[in-house]
Design a protein around this motif. Structure first.
Motif, PDB file in Angstrom:
ATOM      1  N   GLY A  73       7.840  12.060  10.451  1.00 45.01           N
ATOM      2  CA  GLY A  73       6.633  11.288  10.095  1.00 45.01           C
ATOM      3  C   GLY A  73       6.816  10.364   8.911  1.00 45.01           C
ATOM      4  O   GLY A  73       5.834  10.034   8.233  1.00 45.01           O
ATOM      5  N   PHE A 100      -2.544   3.038  -0.075  1.00 40.81           N
ATOM      6  CA  PHE A 100      -1.892   4.332   0.143  1.00 40.81           C
ATOM      7  C   PHE A 100      -2.391   5.408  -0.815  1.00 40.81           C
ATOM      8  O   PHE A 100      -2.627   6.536  -0.385  1.00 40.81           O
ATOM      9  CB  PHE A 100      -0.376   4.171   0.147  1.00 40.81           C
ATOM     10  N   TRP A 104      -4.089   8.967   0.347  1.00 42.34           N
ATOM     11  CA  TRP A 104      -3.797  10.329  -0.154  1.00 42.34           C
ATOM     12  C   TRP A 104      -5.066  10.950  -0.737  1.00 42.34           C
ATOM     13  O   TRP A 104      -5.292  12.152  -0.611  1.00 42.34           O
ATOM     14  CB  TRP A 104      -2.667  10.320  -1.191  1.00 42.34           C
ATOM     15  N   GLN A 191      12.823   3.111   6.156  1.00 39.09           N
ATOM     16  CA  GLN A 191      12.659   1.686   6.523  1.00 39.09           C
ATOM     17  C   GLN A 191      12.142   0.823   5.383  1.00 39.09           C
ATOM     18  O   GLN A 191      11.836  -0.339   5.588  1.00 39.09           O
ATOM     19  CB  GLN A 191      11.747   1.546   7.741  1.00 39.09           C
TER      20      GLN A 191
END
Ligand SMILES: Cc1ncc(COP(=O)(O)O)c(C=O)c1O
Length: 387
Positions: A73, A100, A104, A191
């Motif tokens: 994931g 992000f 969270w 990535q």
């Protein structure tokens, strides 16, 4: 005003913030293929995965005190494995200043059912870090990829903290120095900064993070893909390269290739230098270009990887939000139609503007070559507004 179309395109016109550009000289065909099709538990395969962790440690300069493991994931899996497996023992703060951190925060609040304190800031800014309380567990992104804001340093992280410092470092690792003595959980994905393939995340755990896993059993179900413990505590087999479920062997080969390249060009210092050079080249252009500026006003919090820019042109200011987004869409279509610059748009939740990845797999000459194209596309799209 219209301006002439430039005639030199960036040799590698890839500026996406994830996945990012492959390394210079990348060739899919050059990846080792002997292990493709082998079982995920075959000793040779486990050893290759372990080799990938060892190379990651070397290139990132992670101290021996810390352990590394892969998670399914991608970076989300790595962050959520920490949240699900570690939080609940003590109060939690989440530093949330872009997409992000906000993700969270929602995880901790809505899905884990805890009552975190949110330290927030508007897009382009950082919350006041003096409000961080190190008696609590603190979750934060080192670099907010969607607003182009990063924490300026680690001075605000207490050496004698009681809580854990849980750091989402996906667009910082390999691009900015990370002080491991100040960080208990560091996560990232393949990535991002090294341009690997997506799907697998990495966690770097301090002795205190391992201790939390060994001694604290959260009273909640933990899905298998987020479970980094066995019956006794931290599942130490994961640190030896054992995969939690079936990972892509090709993706690991691609990752090792990225690490070998990183090592070959000069290691972490050179990766940071390349990133800083790209950021400086883009910054020079921003400084001399009247219609664009950094989204973060404060110099010291500007990201050097995910560089987020805003328009400062009266023609764009006059547009409503929908029309601004349409302008960015047209801007992008012009650039991509010419094969000059790909994926320069901001994250879908961020204010309209530009975002260009400046990490180490991008060549500075390509940043420089991209800028006349940005000018051409801006003036072309802006002149269409007037028409
Ligand atoms: C700061 C940050 N955290 C988390 C993520 C999610 O990463 P992934 O898609 O690897 O799960 C991203 C993706 O861009 C990110 O930039």
């Amino acid at each position: 005003m219209t301006i002439a179309k430039p005639d030199v395109r960036p040799a590698r016109p890839w500026f996406s913030s994830g996945p990012t550009a492959k390394r210079p000289g990348y060739s899919l065909g050059a990846l080792p293929q002997e292990l493709l099709g082998r079982g995920i538990r075959a000793p040779e395969v486990v050893e290759r995965f372990a080799h990938g962790l060892r190379r990651t440690r070397e290139v990132l300069q992670v101290p021996d005190s810390h352990v590394l493991l892969y998670t399914p994931g991608s970076d989300t899996g790595a962050v959520e494995a920490a949240l699900w497996g570690m939080l609940g023992q003590r109060p939690v703060q989440v530093v949330a200043f872009e997409n992000f951190g906000l993700t969270w925060l929602a995880d901790v609040k809505d899905h884990l059912g805890l009552e975190p304190e949110a330290l927030t800031a508007p897009w382009g800014d950082l919350p006041d870090l003096s409000n961080v309380d190190w008696s609590k567990d603190v979750v934060f992104p080192w670099n907010g990829t969607t607003s182009g804001v990063r924490v300026p340093n680690a001075d605000w992280i207490a050496d004698d903290r009681e809580g854990l410092a849980i750091c989402d470092a996906t667009s910082a690792a390999f691009a900015m120095p990370l002080p491991y003595d100040k960080l208990d959980v560091v996560t990232f994905s393949f990535q991002k900064a090294l341009g690997g393939e997506a799907g697998i995340g990495v966690m770097v755990l301090s002795p205190r993070a391992v201790e939390r896993l060994d001694t604290y059993r959260p009273d909640r179900p933990i899905p298998k893909v987020l479970r980094i413990t066995d019956g006794k505590g931290f599942d130490r087999a994961l640190a030896d390269g054992v995969a939690m479920n079936t990972f892509s062997i090709l993706t690991i080969e691609d990752w090792i290739d990225a690490l070998d390249w990183a090592d070959g060009v000069g290691g972490l210092e050179e990766l940071i230098r390349r990133t800083d050079a790209n950021y400086a080249a883009l910054g020079d252009w921003v400084a001399r270009t009247p219609w664009i500026d950094f989204l973060p006003e404060r110099h010291e919090v500007r990201s050097t990887t995910s560089v987020c820019l805003k328009f400062t042109d009266a023609r764009i200011d006059a547009l409503d939000d929908k029309a601004k987004k349409a302008f960015v869409t047209r801007f992008k279509a012009l650039l991509e139609g010419e094969g000059a610059v790909f994926d320069m748009e901001p994250h879908r939740n961020a204010p309209p503007g530009l975002r260009l990845w400046c990490g180490c797999t991008v060549e500075t000459a390509d940043v420089v070559a991209a800028t006349p194209w940005l000018e051409w596309a801006f003036e072309t799209a802006a002149s269409e507004l007037a028409a």
